[in-house]
Design a protein around this motif. Sequence first.
Motif, PDB file in Angstrom:
ATOM      1  N   VAL A  20       0.865  -1.051   0.133  1.00 37.98           N
ATOM      2  CA  VAL A  20      -0.123  -0.095  -0.247  1.00 37.98           C
ATOM      3  C   VAL A  20       0.837   1.419   0.010  1.00 37.98           C
ATOM      4  CG1 VAL A  20      -1.838   1.256   1.259  1.00 37.98           C
ATOM      5  CG2 VAL A  20      -1.937  -1.271   1.383  1.00 37.98           C
ATOM      6  N   ARG A  21       0.578   2.092  -0.913  1.00 37.09           N
ATOM      7  CA  ARG A  21       1.498   3.324  -1.215  1.00 37.09           C
ATOM      8  C   ARG A  21       0.661   4.463  -1.201  1.00 37.09           C
ATOM      9  NH1 ARG A  21       5.187   1.512  -5.836  1.00 37.09           N
ATOM     10  NH2 ARG A  21       3.227   0.622  -6.672  1.00 37.09           N
ATOM     11  N   VAL A  22       1.129   5.498  -1.018  1.00 37.38           N
ATOM     12  CA  VAL A  22       0.544   6.987  -1.009  1.00 37.38           C
ATOM     13  C   VAL A  22      -0.084   7.231  -2.675  1.00 37.38           C
ATOM     14  CG1 VAL A  22       0.498   9.254  -0.958  1.00 37.38           C
ATOM     15  CG2 VAL A  22       1.432   8.019   0.775  1.00 37.38           C
ATOM     16  N   GLY A  23      -1.369   7.201  -2.817  1.00 41.20           N
ATOM     17  CA  GLY A  23      -1.794   7.515  -4.332  1.00 41.20           C
ATOM     18  C   GLY A  23      -2.621   6.196  -4.768  1.00 41.20           C
ATOM     19  N   ASP A  24      -2.450   5.042  -3.814  1.00 44.51           N
ATOM     20  CA  ASP A  24      -3.112   3.909  -4.351  1.00 44.51           C
ATOM     21  C   ASP A  24      -4.620   3.964  -4.172  1.00 44.51           C
ATOM     22  OD1 ASP A  24      -0.668   2.559  -5.106  1.00 44.51           O
ATOM     23  OD2 ASP A  24      -0.771   1.465  -3.500  1.00 44.51           O
ATOM     24  N   ILE A  25      -5.484   3.269  -4.805  1.00 42.46           N
ATOM     25  CA  ILE A  25      -6.887   3.364  -4.807  1.00 42.46           C
ATOM     26  C   ILE A  25      -7.077   2.032  -3.826  1.00 42.46           C
ATOM     27  CG2 ILE A  25      -9.205   3.244  -5.668  1.00 42.46           C
ATOM     28  CD1 ILE A  25      -7.737   4.929  -7.871  1.00 42.46           C
ATOM     29  N   LEU A  26      -7.824   2.211  -2.657  1.00 37.48           N
ATOM     30  CA  LEU A  26      -8.177   0.929  -1.797  1.00 37.48           C
ATOM     31  C   LEU A  26      -9.702   0.901  -1.811  1.00 37.48           C
ATOM     32  CD1 LEU A  26      -5.457   1.427   0.991  1.00 37.48           C
ATOM     33  CD2 LEU A  26      -5.239   0.035  -1.200  1.00 37.48           C
ATOM     34  N   GLU A  27      -9.972  -0.319  -1.499  1.00 39.15           N
ATOM     35  CA  GLU A  27     -11.419  -0.384  -0.760  1.00 39.15           C
ATOM     36  C   GLU A  27     -11.272  -1.145   0.491  1.00 39.15           C
ATOM     37  OE1 GLU A  27     -15.675  -2.615  -2.236  1.00 39.15           O
ATOM     38  OE2 GLU A  27     -13.704  -2.401  -3.834  1.00 39.15           O
ATOM     39  N   VAL A  28     -11.663  -0.405   1.643  1.00 38.23           N
ATOM     40  CA  VAL A  28     -11.627  -0.826   2.923  1.00 38.23           C
ATOM     41  C   VAL A  28     -13.389  -0.735   3.385  1.00 38.23           C
ATOM     42  CG1 VAL A  28     -10.541  -0.752   5.206  1.00 38.23           C
ATOM     43  CG2 VAL A  28      -9.422   0.046   3.120  1.00 38.23           C
ATOM     44  N   ASP A  29     -13.632  -2.023   3.918  1.00 39.37           N
ATOM     45  CA  ASP A  29     -14.818  -2.187   4.568  1.00 39.37           C
ATOM     46  C   ASP A  29     -16.029  -1.697   3.420  1.00 39.37           C
ATOM     47  OD1 ASP A  29     -13.920  -3.342   6.569  1.00 39.37           O
ATOM     48  OD2 ASP A  29     -13.609  -1.337   7.780  1.00 39.37           O
ATOM     49  N   GLY A  30     -15.884  -2.026   2.307  1.00 35.11           N
ATOM     50  CA  GLY A  30     -16.722  -1.400   1.136  1.00 35.11           C
ATOM     51  C   GLY A  30     -16.684  -0.053   0.608  1.00 35.11           C
ATOM     52  N   VAL A  31     -15.817   0.723   1.247  1.00 35.19           N
ATOM     53  CA  VAL A  31     -15.699   1.982   0.978  1.00 35.19           C
ATOM     54  C   VAL A  31     -14.301   2.182   0.351  1.00 35.19           C
ATOM     55  CG1 VAL A  31     -15.265   4.325   1.572  1.00 35.19           C
ATOM     56  CG2 VAL A  31     -16.869   2.765   2.974  1.00 35.19           C
ATOM     57  N   ALA A  32     -14.562   2.869  -1.005  1.00 32.40           N
ATOM     58  CA  ALA A  32     -13.314   2.830  -1.898  1.00 32.40           C
ATOM     59  C   ALA A  32     -12.783   4.418  -1.932  1.00 32.40           C
ATOM     60  CB  ALA A  32     -13.415   2.675  -3.247  1.00 32.40           C
ATOM     61  N   GLY A  33     -11.331   4.367  -1.964  1.00 31.63           N
ATOM     62  CA  GLY A  33     -10.875   5.755  -1.812  1.00 31.63           C
ATOM     63  C   GLY A  33      -9.368   5.823  -2.345  1.00 31.63           C
ATOM     64  N   THR A  34      -8.890   7.112  -2.196  1.00 33.08           N
ATOM     65  CA  THR A  34      -7.249   6.862  -2.559  1.00 33.08           C
ATOM     66  C   THR A  34      -6.484   7.454  -1.303  1.00 33.08           C
ATOM     67  OG1 THR A  34      -7.803   8.102  -4.752  1.00 33.08           O
ATOM     68  CG2 THR A  34      -5.520   8.512  -3.793  1.00 33.08           C
ATOM     69  N   VAL A  35      -5.389   6.802  -1.324  1.00 32.83           N
ATOM     70  CA  VAL A  35      -4.528   6.847   0.059  1.00 32.83           C
ATOM     71  C   VAL A  35      -3.966   8.254  -0.107  1.00 32.83           C
ATOM     72  CG1 VAL A  35      -2.520   5.839   1.243  1.00 32.83           C
ATOM     73  CG2 VAL A  35      -4.121   4.319   0.141  1.00 32.83           C
ATOM     74  N   LYS A  36      -4.108   9.011   0.953  1.00 33.53           N
ATOM     75  CA  LYS A  36      -3.223  10.456   0.996  1.00 33.53           C
ATOM     76  C   LYS A  36      -2.164  10.297   2.098  1.00 33.53           C
ATOM     77  CE  LYS A  36      -6.110  12.283  -1.694  1.00 33.53           C
ATOM     78  NZ  LYS A  36      -5.596  12.917  -3.293  1.00 33.53           N
ATOM     79  N   VAL A  37      -2.175   9.730   2.909  1.00 35.25           N
ATOM     80  CA  VAL A  37      -1.261   9.553   3.981  1.00 35.25           C
ATOM     81  C   VAL A  37      -0.928   8.276   4.758  1.00 35.25           C
ATOM     82  CG1 VAL A  37      -0.290  10.637   6.389  1.00 35.25           C
ATOM     83  CG2 VAL A  37      -1.409  12.148   4.571  1.00 35.25           C
ATOM     84  N   ILE A  38       0.113   7.774   4.850  1.00 31.67           N
ATOM     85  CA  ILE A  38       0.546   6.820   5.638  1.00 31.67           C
ATOM     86  C   ILE A  38       1.493   7.215   7.010  1.00 31.67           C
ATOM     87  CG2 ILE A  38       1.451   4.483   5.959  1.00 31.67           C
ATOM     88  CD1 ILE A  38       1.036   4.202   2.872  1.00 31.67           C
ATOM     89  N   ASP A  39       0.855   7.497   7.927  1.00 32.04           N
ATOM     90  CA  ASP A  39       1.445   7.933   8.989  1.00 32.04           C
ATOM     91  C   ASP A  39       1.907   6.959  10.123  1.00 32.04           C
ATOM     92  OD1 ASP A  39       2.126  10.169  10.923  1.00 32.04           O
ATOM     93  OD2 ASP A  39       0.433  11.169  10.566  1.00 32.04           O
ATOM     94  N   THR A  40       2.245   7.418  11.352  1.00 31.41           N
ATOM     95  CA  THR A  40       2.956   6.437  12.389  1.00 31.41           C
ATOM     96  C   THR A  40       1.963   5.502  12.912  1.00 31.41           C
ATOM     97  OG1 THR A  40       2.643   8.160  13.993  1.00 31.41           O
ATOM     98  CG2 THR A  40       4.685   8.023  13.028  1.00 31.41           C
ATOM     99  N   ARG A  41       0.741   6.145  13.332  1.00 30.64           N
ATOM    100  CA  ARG A  41      -0.288   5.264  13.638  1.00 30.64           C
ATOM    101  C   ARG A  41      -1.389   4.794  12.647  1.00 30.64           C
ATOM    102  NH1 ARG A  41      -5.209   5.158  15.538  1.00 30.64           N
ATOM    103  NH2 ARG A  41      -5.675   7.392  14.870  1.00 30.64           N
ATOM    104  N   SER A  42      -1.665   5.776  11.805  1.00 30.11           N
ATOM    105  CA  SER A  42      -3.044   5.355  10.996  1.00 30.11           C
ATOM    106  C   SER A  42      -2.584   5.919   9.502  1.00 30.11           C
ATOM    107  CB  SER A  42      -4.196   5.953  11.467  1.00 30.11           C
ATOM    108  OG  SER A  42      -3.990   7.451  11.716  1.00 30.11           O
ATOM    109  N   SER A  43      -3.584   5.620   8.480  1.00 31.93           N
ATOM    110  CA  SER A  43      -3.513   5.716   7.286  1.00 31.93           C
ATOM    111  C   SER A  43      -4.689   6.787   6.915  1.00 31.93           C
ATOM    112  CB  SER A  43      -3.171   4.931   6.301  1.00 31.93           C
ATOM    113  OG  SER A  43      -2.188   4.254   6.555  1.00 31.93           O
TER     114      SER A  43
END
Length: 793
Positions: free
Chosen positions: A638-661
Motif C-alpha cells: 500500500v502506497r500513497v496514491g493507491d486506490i483502496l477498498e476498505v470495508d466497502g468504501v473505496a478511496g485514494t491513500v493520501k497519508v501513511i502516518d505512524t499510527r494510521s493512514s
Amino acid sequence: MAMGKEERDWHRGVMGSPAAQGSVRIPLCVTTCVSHLIRFLLLAVLLSTAPAQIPGFKLPDTKTAEVKEETAAERKKRLKSSLEEWSAQVEALDKEVSPPPGITPEEIAGRRSDLLLGIFMAENTLRSLDTAETLQQSLAQAKQGNAEWKGFEKPGPYSFTLHDELRRQQEGIDTRLRAYESAVTMFDRELAKRQDEIKKADEAVRRAQETVDRAAADQMDAAAWRLAAAKLKLRVLGSAAGMIQLTIDNTYLRSTTANAEAELLKRKVTALGTLTAFPEEDIAQLKKSTDARRKEINKELAEIERIQNTTIAARQTAMAKRDALKVSMPADADEKAKAALAEAEARLQIFDSQLESLANRIEITGARMRFLNEYLDAQLSRKTLLTAHSAVEGAEALGNLQAQLGRASAFDSLVNVRRSATLSAIQEQEQKLTALDAASPLRQPTGQLMAALRSDLDAVERFGQDISGLHQDIGRWLGDSEQVTRSMTWGERMQGLGSRVKGWGKKVRDFVVYPYDVRTEVDGRIEITKRGLTLGWLVTALFFFWIAYRASSWLVKRAFGRLVTKGRVQQGQADTLRRWTRIALGVVLALVTLHFLKIPLTAFAFLGGALAIGVGFGTQTLFKNFISGLIVLAERNVRVGDILEVDGVAGTVKVIDTRSSIVRSFDGVDMIVPNSVLLENKVINWTHGTSVVRRVVRVRVPHGSSLRMVSTILGECATEHGVILKSPEPQVLLEDFATDALVFAVFFWIDLRAKTGGSTVASDLRFMIERRLGEAGISLATPQQPSNPTPKA
C-alpha cells in the motif's frame, strides 16, 4: 479590661453557643436599627394586647398622652415585686391548695412551670441590668482610654514582643466581635419567637375573658382560674421578651466597647510601624520562658510516666487474676464464676484503654515539647528574615518559616484527629457507665478511665491552642515581611535580586532528578559509582536535542523537497517518508545526545517499569499500529496514491502516518484507517500492480433486433470514447437470451489514475449507446412486469 462575674458567665454562654461559632459579619449600624425596630414593635404589641397584665407597661387614661420610659431603678423595683409575687404563688401551689372544680393536674403543672419561668427570667433580667451598668462604665473607660492615648513614650523601632502582643489582642477582639454579631442574630430569632408566643398568649387571654363573661355560676371559679393563668403566661412571656431585648442591648454595649478597644489597638499597631526590633534582652527572656515551660512539660511527662508504671503494675495484677480464674474455672462453672471472669476481662480491657490513653498523652506532651523548639526557631527565623543583610539568608529564613507553617498545619490535622478519637472514647465510656448498676465494681475503674480520657482531651486541647497560636503568628510574620518588602525602594530590591536569582538557579540546576549507579569493571572487579541525573544535565540534554532535531528536520525537508521537484517521488510519498525519517532521526539524536553528555541509558532505568506496564497495557494498540505502519512501508503493498477498498468504501491513500493512514473516498470524505487494519483485514488495492482496470456496461435490446448492428454500434461507441484505453481493446459480448430482451455486455479498460473515474466513463458510454441505437431505429428493451393473476371466484 476586667469583666464582672455576670459578664464573664454571659460571655462564656455566648462564646460557647452554636451561633457564636459562626463567622457572619453584620454591620453594627444595621443591627442597631433592627434592634430598635424590634423593641418598638414588641412595646407596641405588649401595650396594645395586655397593658394591664404586663408590669411597667401601663397606659395613661388619655390616648394622646405619651408613654413614660421606665428607668433602670423602676424596672428593678417592678421586677423584684413580680419576683416576690410569683414566688408566693409557687409556694401557694406547693401547699396543695385545692384548685377550683374542673381544673386538671396538667393545668396546675403548666401554671407552676410558667411561674418558675417568670422567676428565672426576672432573676436573669436583674442580673442583666447590673451587667448593663458595668458595661456602660467599661464603654466609658474604653472611650476615655482611646481619647487619652497620644502615642508611645519612646520612638521605634519597637520590640517583637510588643508587636506580637498587640496583634494577638487585635485577633482576639476580632473573634469577640464575630461572636457578638452571631449572638445578636441568635437573640433576634429568639425574640421573634417570643413575640409570636405573646400574640398567641394575648389571644388566649381574650378567649379566657369571653369564657368568664359567659360562664355559669358553678363554672365561674374554674374560668376565673384559667383567666388568671392566661394573664400570668402573658406576663411571663413579656418578661422573657424584655430579658432577651436587654441581652441584645448588652451585646451591643459589648460590641461597641470592643470596637473602641479595636480602634485604640489599630492606632497602636499603626504607630508601631513596619520595622521590628529584636533586643537581646527580649530574646533572652523568650529563651528563659521557653526553658521554664520545658521544665514544666518534663515534670508533667514524669508524672504521666509514673501513672503509666502504676497502671502497668495494676494491669499485670488484673491479668494474673484473670488467668487464675480461667485455670480454676471448671467446665460446668456456675453463673457467679462466669460473672467473676467477665468482670476480670472487663477490668483488663479498662486497664488497656487507660494505657492507650496515657501513651497518647505522652505523645501529645512530647509534641508540645517539640513545639517549644519550633516556636523559638520560628522567632529566630523571623529575626533573620527581617534583619538579614544577605538576600540568601533572608530567602533561607523565609523558607524555614514556610516549612514551619506547613508543619503547624500538619500538627493541626493531628490535633483534630486526636480530639475526635478522644471524644468518641469518652462518649463510649459514658454509655458504658450509664449501663452499669450502681453497685457494680466496674463503676470505679470506668470512672478512672473517663478521668484519664478527659486529661488526654485537655492535653490535646492545650496543644491545639499552642499550635493554632503558632500558625497565626507565622502567618502574620510572613505578612509583615511582605509589607516590609513592599515598602523597600527599587534600589534596595534590585540589590539582592542577583544573589537570590543566582542561589535559586544553583539549587534548581543541582536538583537531582534521579540517582543511579554506574558500574565499571576494573581489573576484574565491578566498581560502583554513585551519580545523579541533575535537572541541569537534563535541561541541557533537552536543549541540545531540540536544536539538533530542528536542524535535521529542516535538512530532511529540503532534501525531500528537491526529490519532489525533480519528480523522483510524489508529494504524498515524500510527506510520509519525511515523517518517518524524522522519527528515526529523533531516536538517533536522543542516543547521540545522551552519549555526548555522558548520560548512560541506565539513568533512565526507573522508566523501565513504567514503560513495561503502561506501554504494555495502556498503549499496546498504539505500538501495534506503529509496527504495522513500519511493515506497510517496508512491504509497499500500500502506497500513497493507491486506490483502496476498505470495508466497502473505496478511496485514494493520501497519508501513511505512524499510527494510521488517511484514505479519501471518491465522495471527498477522509477515512482514518489504523495501520493494523491494512495488514490484518481484507483490503482491495485497485492500483497495486497497475492502475488499469476493466469495467463493464450492459445493454438490453428487444428480440428481433439486428445482433450484428447492435454489436457494431456498441463497439464503435467504446472505441470513440477518449478515456477508454485502446489497448486492451474494448470487447462486445452477447451475454444472454433473456425472456424479455437480448443482453449485451461492453467490456472496456480505463486507467484509475486518470482524472475521470470509472463511473463517469460508464455514464458517458451509456449516453453514446442510447443516442446511436436511437439513430439506428433500435430501442432499448423494457423489462416486462409480471401480469396479475385472475383472482379466483
